[in-house]
Motif scaffolding. Structure first.
Motif, PDB file in Angstrom:
ATOM      1  N   ASP A 489       0.841  -1.198   0.000  1.00 36.75           N
ATOM      2  CA  ASP A 489       0.000   0.000   0.000  1.00 36.75           C
ATOM      3  C   ASP A 489       0.875   1.246   0.000  1.00 36.75           C
ATOM      4  N   PRO A 490       0.444   2.290  -0.731  1.00 37.36           N
ATOM      5  CA  PRO A 490       1.265   3.505  -0.798  1.00 37.36           C
ATOM      6  C   PRO A 490       1.299   4.234   0.538  1.00 37.36           C
ATOM      7  N   GLN A 491       2.332   5.048   0.697  1.00 29.47           N
ATOM      8  CA  GLN A 491       2.510   5.878   1.881  1.00 29.47           C
ATOM      9  C   GLN A 491       2.676   7.336   1.445  1.00 29.47           C
ATOM     10  N   PRO A 492       2.224   8.264   2.281  1.00 28.16           N
ATOM     11  CA  PRO A 492       1.273   8.070   3.375  1.00 28.16           C
ATOM     12  C   PRO A 492      -0.079   7.588   2.827  1.00 28.16           C
ATOM     13  N   SER A 493      -0.970   7.184   3.689  1.00 30.74           N
ATOM     14  CA  SER A 493      -2.293   6.768   3.224  1.00 30.74           C
ATOM     15  C   SER A 493      -3.046   7.983   2.685  1.00 30.74           C
ATOM     16  N   PRO A 494      -4.087   7.759   1.875  1.00 29.80           N
ATOM     17  CA  PRO A 494      -4.851   8.913   1.367  1.00 29.80           C
ATOM     18  C   PRO A 494      -5.369   9.834   2.465  1.00 29.80           C
ATOM     19  N   LEU A 495      -5.695   9.273   3.628  1.00 28.17           N
ATOM     20  CA  LEU A 495      -6.160  10.129   4.726  1.00 28.17           C
ATOM     21  C   LEU A 495      -5.002  10.888   5.351  1.00 28.17           C
ATOM     22  N   GLN A 496      -3.856  10.222   5.512  1.00 30.20           N
ATOM     23  CA  GLN A 496      -2.717  10.870   6.160  1.00 30.20           C
ATOM     24  C   GLN A 496      -2.033  11.886   5.262  1.00 30.20           C
ATOM     25  N   VAL A 497      -2.042  11.655   3.954  1.00 24.66           N
ATOM     26  CA  VAL A 497      -1.248  12.506   3.071  1.00 24.66           C
ATOM     27  C   VAL A 497      -1.720  13.953   3.075  1.00 24.66           C
ATOM     28  N   VAL A 498      -2.991  14.181   3.433  1.00 18.41           N
ATOM     29  CA  VAL A 498      -3.474  15.564   3.479  1.00 18.41           C
ATOM     30  C   VAL A 498      -2.757  16.374   4.554  1.00 18.41           C
ATOM     31  N   VAL A 709       0.477   7.921  -7.880  1.00 16.84           N
ATOM     32  CA  VAL A 709       1.370   7.190  -6.979  1.00 16.84           C
ATOM     33  C   VAL A 709       2.599   6.789  -7.785  1.00 16.84           C
ATOM     34  N   VAL A 710       3.770   7.146  -7.287  1.00 17.63           N
ATOM     35  CA  VAL A 710       5.031   6.791  -7.941  1.00 17.63           C
ATOM     36  C   VAL A 710       5.919   6.114  -6.907  1.00 17.63           C
ATOM     37  N   GLY A 711       6.361   4.900  -7.222  1.00 16.23           N
ATOM     38  CA  GLY A 711       7.240   4.196  -6.292  1.00 16.23           C
ATOM     39  C   GLY A 711       6.639   3.999  -4.928  1.00 16.23           C
ATOM     40  N   ASN A 712       5.330   3.689  -4.892  1.00 16.39           N
ATOM     41  CA  ASN A 712       4.601   3.428  -3.644  1.00 16.39           C
ATOM     42  C   ASN A 712       4.488   4.651  -2.731  1.00 16.39           C
ATOM     43  N   ILE A 713       4.671   5.838  -3.292  1.00 13.68           N
ATOM     44  CA  ILE A 713       4.474   7.074  -2.524  1.00 13.68           C
ATOM     45  C   ILE A 713       3.436   7.934  -3.242  1.00 13.68           C
ATOM     46  N   ILE A 714       2.459   8.423  -2.504  1.00 16.91           N
ATOM     47  CA  ILE A 714       1.446   9.311  -3.089  1.00 16.91           C
ATOM     48  C   ILE A 714       2.108  10.646  -3.431  1.00 16.91           C
ATOM     49  N   VAL A 715       1.901  11.088  -4.661  1.00 20.17           N
ATOM     50  CA  VAL A 715       2.641  12.240  -5.169  1.00 20.17           C
ATOM     51  C   VAL A 715       2.109  13.558  -4.610  1.00 20.17           C
ATOM     52  N   TYR A 716       0.782  13.696  -4.514  1.00 15.57           N
ATOM     53  CA  TYR A 716       0.182  14.990  -4.135  1.00 15.57           C
ATOM     54  C   TYR A 716      -0.585  14.858  -2.826  1.00 15.57           C
TER      55      TYR A 716
END
Length: 745
Positions: A489-498, A709-716
């Protein structure tokens, strides 16, 4: 008289007992029908055309007509010597009646929206929706939308299931402010009359004073609405001050309805033209851009014209029938639609938004829209039948059937004349209404408490991705170095990335939209002799995450000169989200000389931005004079090519929301739509040799797409700002390019 408005359907005759029957205007069923027509227009334009119909302006005008008229009668009647001063100014009974009419259906729909949010929306939307639920419950949703419409860190409210409730907030504010003002005015007159100024008790004098006062306030509001269109139309659209003139226009007609005799031919002609204007104005007026400015006069004056055309019972001389248009609006079907208009307005928009979200669509088809309208009508009727009507009944109703007067008693005729018989259904309804009221109150408490708790949880949520394993989360290296990407799963999660923001956002080292100060922050190695000035808007700010680390590693200092939404430009009136932003130009005029005076060894800022209405990116002409000023001072500029602003054929992509609802591939952006084939900065270096181009596009995009998502990291972390975690994955490539341009970095 009944308040014939969107937000209420009280009893037919609500005049105070002391008001003579012949002073109260007769009940107008045609205006019920006009409400029914208006809500149909609102729903159809929302569902199928994505435009503003003018129906809300009809509602506002009708609300003012009935509400101001009712208050005026209270002011006049309260001057009777039998009315006490407390009875004259006491708002309790009116506020209670208003709450019974407005709150039950509103609370019920907010509970449904809250449940729908939890079941259909991703967690990333719970906070923003919860704030709107609370804003709607307490009648400040219009201000919430107005202020967030220009907040670049806020998610767009375009698909909010509560966006339509701005008009309920405007009406609620208008009702309360107007009511309190009217009661205070009535009390002041009563005090003056008792002091000996008897002339003020004359109804004509009262009407003149009230008419002139409302005319003055309406004129100021109209001017404000017109003037603010060029200043900030997004805010202006929701602004209560800008909207006040619409209900006040209805109030002016309630105060002084023309009574001269006019032939029904002329009345019919006026009504036909007015009705045509109301039905068609949604097609030829762009309401979002033009209301509540002068173009809003079209639905407002048309509504006043229909009210006047049907007021044949008030004209001098023999009574005549209403014009055919008003008779048509008085049909049983139209009146029934008017009776459910409030509930229908509440239901149609959230049902549409939830359906489109569930089906991952942006538009409803003819069949889908028809079904949505049918379901909305059914839910509106159920709401009216089982929530509005039972809770609207006065609490003081006595159950005469359980305690009938004895035959022949002196009170028997009094009860027969003044108390409507109470059926067993009404008796049961008293208990039923108590149960429903309790459920709504408990639901409102749980709803607001739940969203507040979630908001607290998210607000105190921390994101720490500084120690991610680069073998599992290579980020930009997946594209730059073909690093392998495990299936995790990508990091951070969609909830955390904000919450994955640059340090300057937390440290107060970026000026907000209204702050004209320059808040300099120091990062990297604060003791270093070499300094980079990081300057511009948020798209410059997001690079501080990488620069801070590089500065500490390579012993240079970073000083920040940042302002939200404000790239370094000489544009006289820049815009932010379509809103004029003159504070940006003023700030740039101040900050550029300050940077030059501080003598940094280099400036790091954006050198390009996406084109607004066509694919690709470019170097705006108004960036070049800034580069020249730094060049004249001998300061090199590290010109960073701007990143992609995620979008597709349907518009802007909010990456966290998109990833919560869709496969990752559906959240990517076409590279060709975001970037020119080569970095546009390369085209200016010949004439601006102090500009040193930086371009990290290859770390964010492949040959055709810019993934979410690039390399398992959320870009934005939002609609167009890089997450701090992804910026860290770009550090090696950024260092390589910076050292090629300036070896000491």
């Amino acid at each position: 008289m009944r308040h014939n408005q969107l937000t209420a359907s009280p009893s037919v005759d609500s005049r105070p007992p002391s008001v003579p029957a012949d002073t109260v205007p007769s009940y107008r069923t045609d205006l019920d029908g006009l409400r029914g027509l208006a809500i149909v227009l609102v729903a159809c334009f929302h569902i199928w055309f994505g435009r503003v119909s003018g129906g809300v302006d009809v509602f506002l005008t009708l609300s003012g007509y009935f509400f101001v008229g009712s208050l005026l009668r209270h002011v006049i009647v309260s001057q009777d010597d039998r009315a006490s001063l407390w009875h004259t100014v006491n708002p309790t009974k009116r506020l209670t009646r208003l709450a019974r009419r407005l709150l039950p259906a509103l609370v019920a729909i907010l509970m449904v929206i809250s449940l729908g949010t939890l079941l259909i929306f991703p967690q990333t939307r719970w906070v923003s929706t919860g704030k709107e639920v609370i804003a709607s419950l307490f009648y400040y949703q219009n201000w919430h939308l107005a202020f967030n419409s220009q907040d670049y860190t806020a998610a767009s409210s375009a698909n909010s299931p509560l966006q339509h409730l701005w008009s309920m907030s405007v009406q609620g504010q208008f009702f309360v402010i107007t009511m309190l003002t009217a009661l205070a005015f009535a009390g002041a007159i009563k005090v003056l009359v008792r002091a000996g100024v008897k002339q003020l008790a004359d109804p004509t004098v009262i009407r003149v004073v009230v008419f002139l006062a409302i005319l003055g306030v309406a004129a100021v509001s109209f001017y404000w609405a017109h003037m603010r269109m060029e200043v900030n139309q997004q805010f202006n659209y929701y602004d209560t001050i800008s909207r006040a003139w619409e209900p006040l226009a209805g109030g002016l007609l309630a105060i002084w309805m023309p009574k001269w005799r006019v032939s029904n031919f002329i009345r019919s002609l006026v009504a036909i033209v007015a009705l045509g204007m109301i039905i068609t104005c949604g097609w030829w007026i762009v309401g979002v851009e033009q209301y509540p400015g002068p173009w809003a006069l079209v639905p407002v004056l048309s509504t006043l014209a229909i009210i006047w055309a049907g007021a044949t019972g008030l004209q001098h001389g023999p009574k005549t029938d209403q014009p055919l248009v008003n008779q048509g609006l008085s049909t049983r079907q139209m009146v029934w639609l008017g009776s459910i208009s409030y509930a229908l307005y509440l239901w149609h928009w959230p049902l549409l938004i939830f359906y489109l979200t569930w089906r991952d669509k942006n538009h409803a088809s003819i069949v889908e829209g028809t079904v949505l309208i049918a379901v909305s009508i059914a839910m509106a009727w159920l709401t009216k039948r089982y929530i509005e009507e039972p809770l609207r009944a006065p609490r003081s109703v006595s159950i005469h059937k359980e305690n009938p007067p004895h035959k022949g008693s002196p009170t028997r005729h009094h009860h027969a004349a003044h108390a409507a018989p109470v059926s067993p259904w009404r008796a049961r309804m008293l208990n039923y209404s108590t149960v429903v009221t309790t459920m709504l109150v408990v639901g409102a408490i749980v709803m607001t408490g739940g969203f507040k708790a979630w908001d607290y949880h998210v607000a105190h949520m921390t994101v720490d991705t500084t120690n991610l394993d680069p073998r599992v989360y290579p980020g930009a290296r997946a594209l730059l170095d073909n690093a392998p990407v495990p299936h995790v799963d990508p990091q951070p999660s969609p909830l955390q990335v904000v919450k994955d923001l640059p340090a300057t956002s937390f440290n107060g080292h970026i000026s907000d939209f209204k702050d004209d100060g320059v808040h300099v922050g120091v990062y990297g190695d604060p003791l270093a002799t070499k300094t980079i000035a990081l300057a511009g808007g948020s798209h410059a700010e997001m690079w501080i995450t990488a620069l801070d680390i590089l500065g500490k590693q390579n012993h240079f200092k970073i000083k920040t000169y940042l302002k939200m939404g404000c790239p370094l430009s000489t544009e006289l009136v820049p815009k932010q989200a379509g809103v004029p932003y003159p504070q940006c130009h003023d700030w740039v005029e101040k900050v550029v000389p300050q940077i030059i005076a501080d003598k940094p060894d280099a400036v790091f800022t954006n050198s390009t931005r996406p084109r607004d209405y066509e694919p690709g990116d470019w170097v705006p002409d108004d960036y070049l004079p800034i580069f020249d000023q730094f060049g004249a001072a001998g300061i090199p500029v590290l010109g960073m090519r701007d990143t992609s602003w995620p979008h597709n054929g349907d518009g802007t992509i909010n990456t966290p929301d998109c990833l919560s609802n869709n496969d990752v591939d559906e959240c990517s952006t076409s590279r060709a739509s975001s970037f020119a084939p080569t970095n546009p900065t390369l085209d200016i270096v010949k004439d601006h040799p102090n500009v040193l181009p930086l371009d990290l596009t290859a770390g964010m995009c492949n040959e055709t797409q810019c993934p979410a998502v690039v390399g398992n990291i959320i870009v934005y972390h939002d609609i167009h700002h890089l997450s701090a975690t992804f910026v860290r994955s770009l550090i090696p490539e950024l260092q390589r390019q910076m050292q090629a341009a300036l070896p000491w970095t």
